[in-house]
Design an enzyme around this catalytic site. Structure first.
Site, PDB file in Angstrom:
ATOM      1  N   ASN A   1       0.918  -0.930   0.007  1.00  7.97           N
ATOM      2  CA  ASN A   1      -0.216   0.064  -0.171  1.00  7.97           C
ATOM      3  C   ASN A   1       0.833   1.121   0.023  1.00  7.97           C
ATOM      4  OD1 ASN A   1      -1.813   2.071   0.457  1.00  7.97           O
ATOM      5  ND2 ASN A   1      -2.808   1.092   2.156  1.00  7.97           N
TER       6      ASN A   1
ATOM      7  N   ARG B   1      -2.531  -2.037  -3.817  1.00  2.00           N
ATOM      8  CA  ARG B   1      -3.766  -1.180  -3.449  1.00  2.00           C
ATOM      9  C   ARG B   1      -3.602  -0.041  -4.391  1.00  2.00           C
ATOM     10  NH1 ARG B   1      -4.942   3.271   0.902  1.00  2.00           N
ATOM     11  NH2 ARG B   1      -7.377   3.675   0.490  1.00  2.00           N
TER      12      ARG B   1
ATOM     13  N   HIS C   1     -12.998   2.828  -0.283  1.00  2.00           N
ATOM     14  CA  HIS C   1     -12.966   1.490   0.829  1.00  2.00           C
ATOM     15  C   HIS C   1     -13.453   0.312   0.219  1.00  2.00           C
ATOM     16  CE1 HIS C   1     -13.175   5.154   3.983  1.00  2.00           C
ATOM     17  NE2 HIS C   1     -12.056   4.907   3.627  1.00  2.00           N
TER      18      HIS C   1
ATOM     19  N   ARG D   1     -12.486  15.728   7.030  1.00  2.00           N
ATOM     20  CA  ARG D   1     -13.441  15.913   5.789  1.00  2.00           C
ATOM     21  C   ARG D   1     -14.891  16.394   6.094  1.00  2.00           C
ATOM     22  NH1 ARG D   1     -11.567  10.426   3.122  1.00  2.00           N
ATOM     23  NH2 ARG D   1      -9.182  10.753   2.638  1.00  2.00           N
TER      24      ARG D   1
ATOM     25  N   GLU E   1      -8.266  -5.173   5.003  1.00  2.00           N
ATOM     26  CA  GLU E   1      -8.100  -4.802   3.586  1.00  2.00           C
ATOM     27  C   GLU E   1      -6.983  -5.583   3.042  1.00  2.00           C
ATOM     28  OE1 GLU E   1      -9.258  -0.545   2.791  1.00  2.00           O
ATOM     29  OE2 GLU E   1      -8.707  -0.495   4.868  1.00  2.00           O
TER      30      GLU E   1
END
Length: 381
Positions: free
Chosen positions: A10, A74, A163, A224, A367
């Protein structure tokens, strides 16, 4: 020898996370993190990937190991082109680079990691697994924004969602936890970390998700804003004299919980709430209000909800968030068990009351395992 190990990479803007998984026995022989790329002893991603290779070699599991079957990468944004795990070629790399305008903060680093890994092991199969792919099944009614179609198509403006590897893993794990057939299970997944997203999953297939063209849309997050009136951008530009870059920074890095109360750590917000801090209380209330709206909306989208699953850092660890988000929803068939909800555990578990028509669960996301599983399935096919 039949190689069974997958190295998951990643590659972020300033860090590289890695994990080595053995798909034969489920073990994880190695994992690590190289941080602060561009500072000090790690000048760039090439140096970071070489450091990963060195760390693995020191453990006797170098990139030249015959046990290594593939590298899984990823990649944040696959646009409409990449809707499943993809074997990486020069053409694929070029296409991912072409998607940089859709994910300028993420795809460049993802591409760099791919290029360096391919240089280090050009003979090894390498696979791109896209955050957006799981959500590519959304119907056009959910994916389209209500703007001029020609303009939207020209500039690839639509809802992609993110996601995806987490939502895919958790929805499948929920079927296993509940001993239900995935094809017959309707699930709302709430991935609540510093970035947060919700998804409506019908029979293992995503039909709606809260993030959109970018990861800015949807739930209130750590920094955010999530959903807002798009005219706020015009107002800040015209009245506030703010540039597009300044508005971008405001909405992505200085909003959400941080903008509301100065903290984006839910644990610290909880501590401040305990001391009667009104700013922290209001930030929590706004966060929960948005979350409850999405639970209600996705209940309507699905028509029937069998399970609601909390995952990621906040979702897995904050009993207060889970309780507040679902409080008073008995009319929707949702009832938490107070004792189960507050029980601390790192395992997947059911936290709903026996009388609840809708199962509520906490499932730690994985993940890396999802990326490795998709990568291994592709190279073995």
């Amino acid at each position: 020898m039949n190689p069974t190990r997958v190295l998951v990479l990643n590659s972020g803007s300033s860090s590289v996370k890695y994990q080595l998984l053995d798909m034969a026995d489920g073990s994880r022989p190695a994992s690590g993190l190289v941080e602060r790329i561009g500072e000090g002893p790690v000048p760039d991603h090439t140096a970071a990937l070489r450091q990963v290779a060195d760390e693995l070699r020191e453990r006797g599991m170098g990139l030249d190991s015959p046990e290594l079957a593939a590298v899984g990468h990823r990649v944040v944004h696959g646009g409409t082109k990449f809707t499943e795990p993809t074997l990486i070629t020069d053409e694929v790399v070029a296409s991912i680079e072409g998607l940089v305008p859709l994910a300028p903060l993420h795809n460049p680093a993802n591409v760099t990691g791919i290029k360096v890994a391919r240089e280090l092991r050009p003979d090894l199969p390498q696979v791109a697994v896209f955050d957006t792919a799981f959500h590519s099944t959304m119907p056009e009614s959910a994916a389209r924004y209500a703007i001029d179609v020609e303009t939207a198509d020209r500039y690839d403006v639509r809802r992609y969602g993110f996601h995806g590897t987490s939502h895919a893993y958790v929805s499948r794990a929920a079927a296993g936890l509940l001993d239900r057939d995935l094809a017959g299970l309707n699930t709302i997944v709430l991935h609540l970390g510093n970035g947060a997203s919700a998804s409506a999953i019908e029979g293992g297939v995503c039909v709606d998700t809260s993030m959109g063209l970018t990861p800015l849309e949807g739930l209130v997050m750590g920094t955010r804003s999530g959903d807002l009136d798009p005219a706020i951008v015009f107002h800040l530009a015209r009245v506030g004299g703010m540039s597009m870059d300044e508005v971008d920074t405001l909405l992505n890095k200085k909003s959400g919980l941080l903008g509301l109360c100065g903290d984006n750590d839910m644990r610290e917000i909880g501590r401040r709430m305990g001391e009667g801090d009104r700013a922290a209380e209001l930030a929590f209330e706004i966060y929960i209000h948005r979350l409850r709206k999405y639970v209600g909306a996705y209940t309507a989208v699905l028509g029937r909800v069998d399970a609601i699953v909390f995952t990621a850092g906040v979702g897995e660890n904050s009993a207060a968030v889970r309780e507040a988000a679902l409080r008073g929803l008995t009319g929707l068939g949702i009832e938490l068990d107070g004792v189960r909800n507050t029980l601390r555990s790192g395992s997947a578990r059911i936290i709903s009351a026996q009388s609840s028509r809708v199962a509520v669960a906490v499932i730690p996301t994985d993940e890396e395992l999802e990326i490795a599983t998709q990568t291994y399935a592709l190279v073995r096919a």
